[in-house]
Structure formats: C-alpha cells, structure tokens
Design a protein around this motif. Structure first.
Motif, PDB file in Angstrom:
ATOM      1  N   MET A 208      12.384  -0.451 -17.138  1.00 33.94           N
ATOM      2  CA  MET A 208      12.557  -1.856 -16.759  1.00 33.94           C
ATOM      3  C   MET A 208      11.734  -2.768 -17.670  1.00 33.94           C
ATOM      4  O   MET A 208      12.190  -3.842 -18.066  1.00 33.94           O
ATOM      5  CB  MET A 208      12.158  -2.063 -15.299  1.00 33.94           C
ATOM      6  N   ASN A 211      13.510  -3.063 -21.055  1.00 37.96           N
ATOM      7  CA  ASN A 211      14.687  -3.928 -21.000  1.00 37.96           C
ATOM      8  C   ASN A 211      14.308  -5.406 -20.887  1.00 37.96           C
ATOM      9  O   ASN A 211      14.875  -6.258 -21.564  1.00 37.96           O
ATOM     10  CB  ASN A 211      15.555  -3.522 -19.807  1.00 37.96           C
ATOM     11  N   GLN A 215      15.085  -8.465 -23.643  1.00 35.70           N
ATOM     12  CA  GLN A 215      15.698  -9.756 -23.326  1.00 35.70           C
ATOM     13  C   GLN A 215      14.845 -10.906 -23.856  1.00 35.70           C
ATOM     14  O   GLN A 215      15.348 -11.803 -24.542  1.00 35.70           O
ATOM     15  CB  GLN A 215      15.890  -9.898 -21.809  1.00 35.70           C
ATOM     16  N   VAL A 219      15.941 -13.553 -27.034  1.00 32.96           N
ATOM     17  CA  VAL A 219      15.989 -15.016 -26.861  1.00 32.96           C
ATOM     18  C   VAL A 219      15.044 -15.693 -27.852  1.00 32.96           C
ATOM     19  O   VAL A 219      15.403 -16.685 -28.495  1.00 32.96           O
ATOM     20  CB  VAL A 219      15.633 -15.392 -25.406  1.00 32.96           C
ATOM     21  N   GLU A 228      15.391 -23.583 -32.878  1.00 32.07           N
ATOM     22  CA  GLU A 228      15.059 -24.220 -31.599  1.00 32.07           C
ATOM     23  C   GLU A 228      13.592 -24.044 -31.245  1.00 32.07           C
ATOM     24  O   GLU A 228      13.078 -24.729 -30.379  1.00 32.07           O
ATOM     25  CB  GLU A 228      15.888 -23.602 -30.450  1.00 32.07           C
ATOM     26  N   VAL A 237       6.677 -21.499 -24.642  1.00 33.78           N
ATOM     27  CA  VAL A 237       7.702 -20.452 -24.594  1.00 33.78           C
ATOM     28  C   VAL A 237       7.108 -19.131 -24.109  1.00 33.78           C
ATOM     29  O   VAL A 237       7.707 -18.431 -23.280  1.00 33.78           O
ATOM     30  CB  VAL A 237       8.379 -20.284 -25.978  1.00 33.78           C
ATOM     31  N   LYS A 240       6.532 -19.436 -20.422  1.00 34.17           N
ATOM     32  CA  LYS A 240       7.797 -19.357 -19.694  1.00 34.17           C
ATOM     33  C   LYS A 240       8.265 -17.903 -19.571  1.00 34.17           C
ATOM     34  O   LYS A 240       8.686 -17.465 -18.502  1.00 34.17           O
ATOM     35  CB  LYS A 240       8.879 -20.180 -20.408  1.00 34.17           C
ATOM     36  N   VAL A 244       9.077 -15.776 -16.225  1.00 35.59           N
ATOM     37  CA  VAL A 244      10.364 -15.111 -15.999  1.00 35.59           C
ATOM     38  C   VAL A 244      10.132 -13.627 -15.723  1.00 35.59           C
ATOM     39  O   VAL A 244      10.686 -13.063 -14.769  1.00 35.59           O
ATOM     40  CB  VAL A 244      11.308 -15.298 -17.214  1.00 35.59           C
ATOM     41  N   VAL A 248      11.184 -11.798 -12.255  1.00 41.58           N
ATOM     42  CA  VAL A 248      12.139 -10.682 -12.247  1.00 41.58           C
ATOM     43  C   VAL A 248      11.428  -9.433 -11.725  1.00 41.58           C
ATOM     44  O   VAL A 248      12.015  -8.641 -10.969  1.00 41.58           O
ATOM     45  CB  VAL A 248      12.721 -10.452 -13.662  1.00 41.58           C
ATOM     46  N   THR A 252      12.972  -7.273  -8.570  1.00 44.05           N
ATOM     47  CA  THR A 252      13.401  -5.884  -8.777  1.00 44.05           C
ATOM     48  C   THR A 252      12.360  -4.913  -8.219  1.00 44.05           C
ATOM     49  O   THR A 252      12.717  -3.830  -7.743  1.00 44.05           O
ATOM     50  CB  THR A 252      13.652  -5.595 -10.270  1.00 44.05           C
TER      51      THR A 252
ATOM     52  N   LEU B 150      22.139 -10.248 -21.834  1.00 43.95           N
ATOM     53  CA  LEU B 150      21.687 -11.611 -21.570  1.00 43.95           C
ATOM     54  C   LEU B 150      22.889 -12.514 -21.368  1.00 43.95           C
ATOM     55  O   LEU B 150      23.915 -12.363 -22.045  1.00 43.95           O
ATOM     56  CB  LEU B 150      20.899 -12.152 -22.769  1.00 43.95           C
ATOM     57  N   ASP B 154      21.499 -18.589 -21.908  1.00 40.95           N
ATOM     58  CA  ASP B 154      20.047 -18.489 -21.938  1.00 40.95           C
ATOM     59  C   ASP B 154      19.507 -18.916 -23.308  1.00 40.95           C
ATOM     60  O   ASP B 154      20.163 -18.703 -24.314  1.00 40.95           O
ATOM     61  CB  ASP B 154      19.655 -17.029 -21.660  1.00 40.95           C
ATOM     62  N   SER B 155      18.342 -19.536 -23.322  1.00 42.57           N
ATOM     63  CA  SER B 155      17.718 -19.871 -24.606  1.00 42.57           C
ATOM     64  C   SER B 155      16.255 -20.193 -24.389  1.00 42.57           C
ATOM     65  O   SER B 155      15.793 -20.275 -23.240  1.00 42.57           O
ATOM     66  CB  SER B 155      18.416 -21.063 -25.261  1.00 42.57           C
ATOM     67  N   VAL B 156      15.509 -20.383 -25.478  1.00 43.07           N
ATOM     68  CA  VAL B 156      14.087 -20.711 -25.343  1.00 43.07           C
ATOM     69  C   VAL B 156      13.899 -22.047 -24.635  1.00 43.07           C
ATOM     70  O   VAL B 156      12.830 -22.322 -24.100  1.00 43.07           O
ATOM     71  CB  VAL B 156      13.340 -20.774 -26.701  1.00 43.07           C
ATOM     72  N   SER B 158      15.788 -23.058 -21.994  1.00 42.09           N
ATOM     73  CA  SER B 158      16.151 -23.007 -20.567  1.00 42.09           C
ATOM     74  C   SER B 158      14.894 -23.076 -19.706  1.00 42.09           C
ATOM     75  O   SER B 158      13.823 -22.650 -20.133  1.00 42.09           O
ATOM     76  CB  SER B 158      16.857 -21.682 -20.212  1.00 42.09           C
ATOM     77  N   THR B 159      15.045 -23.547 -18.486  1.00 42.86           N
ATOM     78  CA  THR B 159      13.910 -23.491 -17.564  1.00 42.86           C
ATOM     79  C   THR B 159      13.714 -22.045 -17.126  1.00 42.86           C
ATOM     80  O   THR B 159      14.637 -21.223 -17.202  1.00 42.86           O
ATOM     81  CB  THR B 159      14.178 -24.332 -16.307  1.00 42.86           C
ATOM     82  N   ALA B 160      12.490 -21.743 -16.660  1.00 44.41           N
ATOM     83  CA  ALA B 160      12.193 -20.386 -16.202  1.00 44.41           C
ATOM     84  C   ALA B 160      13.134 -20.002 -15.056  1.00 44.41           C
ATOM     85  O   ALA B 160      13.665 -18.891 -15.006  1.00 44.41           O
ATOM     86  CB  ALA B 160      10.732 -20.295 -15.766  1.00 44.41           C
ATOM     87  N   SER B 163      16.504 -19.043 -16.392  1.00 42.23           N
ATOM     88  CA  SER B 163      16.463 -17.755 -17.088  1.00 42.23           C
ATOM     89  C   SER B 163      16.384 -16.606 -16.092  1.00 42.23           C
ATOM     90  O   SER B 163      17.038 -15.573 -16.265  1.00 42.23           O
ATOM     91  CB  SER B 163      15.266 -17.705 -18.043  1.00 42.23           C
ATOM     92  N   VAL B 164      15.582 -16.772 -15.040  1.00 40.99           N
ATOM     93  CA  VAL B 164      15.458 -15.715 -14.024  1.00 40.99           C
ATOM     94  C   VAL B 164      16.823 -15.454 -13.394  1.00 40.99           C
ATOM     95  O   VAL B 164      17.280 -14.309 -13.303  1.00 40.99           O
ATOM     96  CB  VAL B 164      14.438 -16.101 -12.936  1.00 40.99           C
ATOM     97  N   ARG B 167      19.091 -13.631 -15.833  1.00 31.06           N
ATOM     98  CA  ARG B 167      18.753 -12.270 -16.284  1.00 31.06           C
ATOM     99  C   ARG B 167      18.761 -11.247 -15.153  1.00 31.06           C
ATOM    100  O   ARG B 167      18.808 -10.047 -15.395  1.00 31.06           O
ATOM    101  CB  ARG B 167      17.369 -12.266 -16.948  1.00 31.06           C
ATOM    102  N   LEU B 168      18.644 -11.724 -13.904  1.00 25.34           N
ATOM    103  CA  LEU B 168      18.487 -10.788 -12.785  1.00 25.34           C
ATOM    104  C   LEU B 168      19.641  -9.783 -12.690  1.00 25.34           C
ATOM    105  O   LEU B 168      19.413  -8.608 -12.402  1.00 25.34           O
ATOM    106  CB  LEU B 168      18.366 -11.550 -11.463  1.00 25.34           C
ATOM    107  N   TRP B 170      21.727  -8.249 -14.937  1.00 25.27           N
ATOM    108  CA  TRP B 170      21.609  -7.061 -15.784  1.00 25.27           C
ATOM    109  C   TRP B 170      20.353  -6.259 -15.478  1.00 25.27           C
ATOM    110  O   TRP B 170      20.336  -5.032 -15.627  1.00 25.27           O
ATOM    111  CB  TRP B 170      21.645  -7.450 -17.270  1.00 25.27           C
ATOM    112  N   MET B 171      19.281  -6.936 -15.041  1.00 22.53           N
ATOM    113  CA  MET B 171      18.063  -6.197 -14.714  1.00 22.53           C
ATOM    114  C   MET B 171      18.285  -5.339 -13.471  1.00 22.53           C
ATOM    115  O   MET B 171      17.750  -4.234 -13.374  1.00 22.53           O
ATOM    116  CB  MET B 171      16.888  -7.166 -14.518  1.00 22.53           C
ATOM    117  N   LEU B 172      19.071  -5.829 -12.504  1.00 20.80           N
ATOM    118  CA  LEU B 172      19.369  -5.016 -11.318  1.00 20.80           C
ATOM    119  C   LEU B 172      20.283  -3.848 -11.705  1.00 20.80           C
ATOM    120  O   LEU B 172      20.121  -2.730 -11.215  1.00 20.80           O
ATOM    121  CB  LEU B 172      19.995  -5.886 -10.219  1.00 20.80           C
TER     122      LEU B 172
END
Lengths: 334, 334
Positions: A208, A211, A215, A219, A228, A237, A240, A244, A248, A252, B150, B154-156, B158-160, B163-164, B167-168, B170-172
């Motif tokens: 985990m 992975n 991610q 990004v 960016e 960043v 942040k 995140v 997560v 999880t 991802l 998503d990007s640098v 995005s707010t946290a 992003s959460v 991403r959740l 694929w993480m699950l």
C-alpha cells in the motif's frame, strides 16, 4: 552524400539533444534590403526550404534581424523592403540549448518554427513544429522510462540481449535496496518467530505504501514536466501529499483493521496494521513528493530512478513501523 | 459572449476529447471558383483566422473539396481559380474522431492544420498543430496516470480533499490485491514458523518481480502508444520479455544466492531464493508484456491500472514460488 555529411557535422558539433542537433539548415534567409517582389521569386526558386511560412531577415554577416511571415509578404506592396515589414522581436534558440526547452518554447508561443543562432548570433538553422512534436514524444518516453529505471534506448524492438544489458544496472540497484528492506525484517525475526501472523500482513503495509508513493510521485513528476510546479510552491505540494497520504491511510487502514480482526480474531492485530499503514502512507506522501523535487533542485532529472528510490523508503519504513509496533504490543498478539 | 457560447455549443455536441471539441471555427474557406487575387484580398479582410497558411476550398454546400497553401497562392497567377491550383487529396478528421487520433495524424503527416468535417462531409472547423501539441501533453499525462491508478483530473494544484476522493478507489482495489497476496503467505505460515529466515527474504523476491514487471510494462505501453507494437508482433514481444525476465532473474538470482549464503550460512537458502527469483521474473516478463496487450485487445486503455494488476501477479507468484520451494526443501533449511 553531402546532405548526410552535413547532418553528421552538425550532430558532432552540437549533440542530438540540442537545438543544433534537431534543426534543419534548409531555410530561407534574405537580407534586410530585399524587396517583397524579389523575396517572392526567391521562394519560387527554393521549393526545398523546410518552411516557407516564415522568411528570416539577416544582415550582411548573417546575424538574425527579423522575421516575415508569408502572410505579411502576401499583404505587402511588391516594392517594399523586408526591413519595413519584418517583425524584429524574434524569439530564438541558442544552438546548444536543450531539446526539451526548444519544444517548450514552440509549444508555449504556438510557433510553426523557431530560428536557431550560434554563439555569434548568426542564424544557423530552424527547428520546425513537427520536430518539436517528435522531441516531445521522445521526452515523454524518457520521463516514463526514468521513473521505471529503464535505459532510454530500450524499446519493444530491441533484442533481448540488448534489453538485458540495459536493464541489469537498475535491477542490481533494486536488489541492493531490497536487501536493505529485508535487513529491516531480519532485525525483527525474533518477533516474527513468536507471531507468525505478522509475516502474513507484512506485504500489505509495504504494498500500500509503494502504491501510494507511486501516485504522489506521478502527480509531482507530471506537475514539474508541464510547469505547474515551481520551487516556490514545493512546500505546499509536499504538505498536501502528506495530508492525502495520511487520509488515504486512515480510510484503508480502518478497512484493513476490520479484515485483520475478522481473519485472526485479535483486535490488536487490526490496530497494529492500521497504525503501520497510516505511518507508511505518511512516508509515501512525503517521499513521493519530496524526492523528485530534491532531484530537480540538484538539477538531476526528477524522474531518474525515482520509482526505485521511493519504494525503498516505503518498504523500509513499512516493515519498520509494522514490525516495530508489533514488537511493542507483542504481549497482546501472542 | 458569442464566441464562448459557440465553443459551449460545440463541446456539448462533440465532447472535449474529440476533433469537434478541439477544433476552431475561425478558418478561411472559399469556393472553388474564387480567383487567386480575390482570395488574397479575403485573407487581408480576416486577420482573425486561426491559420492563414492553408485555405480550404469548398463547394456551394460547404463540402470540403481541397486545400491551397499560402505558398501556392503566392506562386500562382492572380487570375487563376482556386480549383486549378488546389490539392484535392486532403486529409481530414471526422468531428467525432478521438483527440489522440487527430494528434497522431497531425504528427505523422507533419501538418500545420487538419480540417474537420461533420457526418455530411461539410467542413466544420480546423485543428491546428498547437492544439495537437496540447492534446499530446494531455494524453501523456493520462497514460502515466492510468499506469499508477490515478484519476486524470488529479494534479499538484488539486485540493487534498479532491485528491483523496480521486485516489481512494484504486487504493481500495490495491488493498484487495494485497490481501490476496497475504492470503498466499498465510497458506505457508506453518513453513515460516519453522524457518523464520524465509520471512526476511520474502520481500526481495516480490520487490524484484514488481520492478522487473514495471520495466516490461513501461516498454510495452510506450510501444503501443507510439505505434511500434502491433498485434501481429505481440507474441514475439511477450516471448522477448519472458527471455529478458529469465535472464535478469538468473544474474540477480545468483548474486542474491551468494548474499543469502554468506548471511545465513546455508547454501540451500541461496538456492531457494535464486529459483524463486528466476520464476518470478519469468512471471514479471510475461505479465508486464501480456497484460497491456490483452487490455488493448479488449479495447480498454492498455495503461489502465496496469501497475496494480501486474504487481498483484508478481506478489502472488513471488510468495507462492519462494515459500512453495522453501516448503519442498524444508528439511535442508531448518
């Protein structure tokens, strides 16, 4: 033939990954006093010029002075001289400038071609937009390859022998980092001997984390590549990605705690794996964001081997946190 | 304003990831009987046209009939009609054609612009080369994002929280595959209880397999993206990656066997880990090459979650081979 030897000379002078290496010398440059009518007949005489959409204007010594688009030429009076209609603020690349910067200029300013000058400001060639497209595709391959620890020459068309030779280096480095992670586990062999179930859950914490780090890494590397992410926002960043990762990790981790409790019938085992996952996803967010930024700071390609580096962190800290917490709480696990 | 509502209408009709969604309607189209002199004064009157380097020639109903470059216009006699100088074999995109295909056409044929026609072959707009460059950068981000599981939003920046949320998922899924791998380990808890050293070396077999699979995967996904890999050569590519995996497995496996022997003083432990690494790098080469090809065969994006899928294979087969061989040879390990 002559054309080929010209290309070879240029590449030997400038290297294939510079403006000089990607430029063509088949362009049209005329002196500032040339009349529009004369310019049009010169175009007629050079059907081979790579882009006849821009004419470059030079002085007698070949110094770049301006640019005239074919559109401006069509709209001008035949007796006007080029210096009267030219645009003298012309973007240019130095012959030794890196290919990626040239592609970036062409993309950012939506150019069809960019003139290339040598150290003495003499017009040496042009890079056209299709060369920039090719360069971009190449840079993309490079970025993805470097994340995976691949030699940029590798491809589906390489022979197996060449691919083995090219991949062995990073695989041996990866073996070194894997031994490091297993050294962490070895440190806790006494704990595992008492609670073998810890060995069962070990790969979950590491996997985990790996992975989550991939991610964050992807990004951040894309953010750097497309401009960016600047150093000024690096702290924000990284913070942040930590947020995140922890969030997560909590979600999880709780799911996994329930699974572990149902599987092993021990709530403390659930607690240990949940805490370890949160800690390791904290490490994943931090390492995934910080490592490419630090590489970039030291002017190293931020993608270079970054996949191998971050998973070393998440493997080591994953085993350390999981088996460490397990050792602290061992009386509730046996 | 009017321009904005026009863009909105177009996007609602065609979607942002199609030729129709990326085209501009600010282009110059003239009828086939227009004279060259008339065409030049029309260019003068439309300084806003996105590309004045190509003029498109249409019939009275707006059907695309040909293209004239500004260069051809400059070189023609003023009284010629456009149909006499136009190129009538003009490459075009359908408005509903995917963005990636449009970028590919522009790159492959080194075009500055590509006309877009609707279902009735009526010229609807043009896509310029700078739009293709933007689309390519977007597609690249998508490809790398999908490999890492991802969401493409998503990007640098995005707010946290966003992003959460993104991403959740694929993480699950990754948690599910990690539980599968740990279930394989659980099956061998009896063996680990007798030979705890197996737990120490376990991560090495899985980690090397994961890294080898990521290398094979990256090369094959890039090969598909840049058109180097067709289905006709799929068998050869899979076979090559298996060969590379086994070869890298033999070299790194022997190195690791020596390390394990020196560390634990038992040559059989070295043999077990060496064999498991060779088997797992066989699996890595096969899965890394075959999974994106199979996804592509079913017309799914070959990068989609492929990182998570292949490491599931290498984790499960890594633990199965290492702990399985360890169980078979357990009498030499205790």
């Amino acid at each position: 033939d002559e054309a080929t030897s010209g290309i070879l000379d240029r590449l030997l002078t400038y290297g294939p990954e510079t403006a000089g290496g990607m430029m063509t010398t088949r362009f049209l440059a005329l002196e500032r006093s040339t009349r529009v009518s004369e310019a049009i007949s010169r175009i007629r005489g050079e059907p081979e010029a790579e882009t006849a959409f821009y004419l470059y204007v030079v002085d007698a010594a070949g110094h770049l002075e301006g640019v005239v688009s074919l559109r401006q030429l069509v709209l001008a009076r035949p007796d006007q001289e080029l210096h009267a209609i030219m645009n003298s603020k012309v973007l240019r690349a130095r012959a030794d400038q890196p290919r990626a910067e040239v592609a970036d200029l062409i993309t950012r300013y939506k150019l069809l071609a960019l003139p290339v000058v040598d150290a003495g400001s003499v017009l040496a060639g042009i890079v056209t937009v299709d060369d920039a497209l090719d360069a971009m595709a190449d840079e993309t391959t490079r970025e993805m390859y470097r994340m995976a620890g691949l030699n940029t020459e590798d491809s589906v068309t390489s022979t197996a022998r060449d691919s083995v030779r090219r991949r062995l280096g990073w695989m041996l480095i990866n073996l070194g980092t894997a031994v490091l992670a297993s050294w962490v586990v070895w440190f806790f062999e006494g704990t595992i001997a008492k609670v073998v179930a810890l060995a069962t859950f070990m790969p979950i914490v590491a996997g985990m984390g790996g992975n989550g780090a991939t991610q964050a890494l992807t990004v951040v590397i894309r953010g750097i590549a497309i401009g960016e992410l600047e150093f000024s926002s690096a702290g924000r960043v990284i913070w942040k990605e930590i947020l995140v990762g922890v969030s997560v990790g909590v979600v999880t981790g709780v799911v996994m705690a329930v699974i572990a409790f149902l599987w092993k019938g021990n709530p403390v085992m659930g607690l240990v794996i949940c805490l370890a996952m949160i800690i390791n996803l904290f490490v994943a967010g931090f390492a995934g964001a910080a490592i490419p930024i630090v590489l970039k700071w030291f002017q190293i390609d931020p993608a270079m081997g970054s996949g191998v580096i971050v998973t070393t962190f998440t493997d080591c800290f994953g085993f350390l946190s999981f088996l460490g917490i397990g050792t602290l709480l061992i009386r509730y696990l046996v």
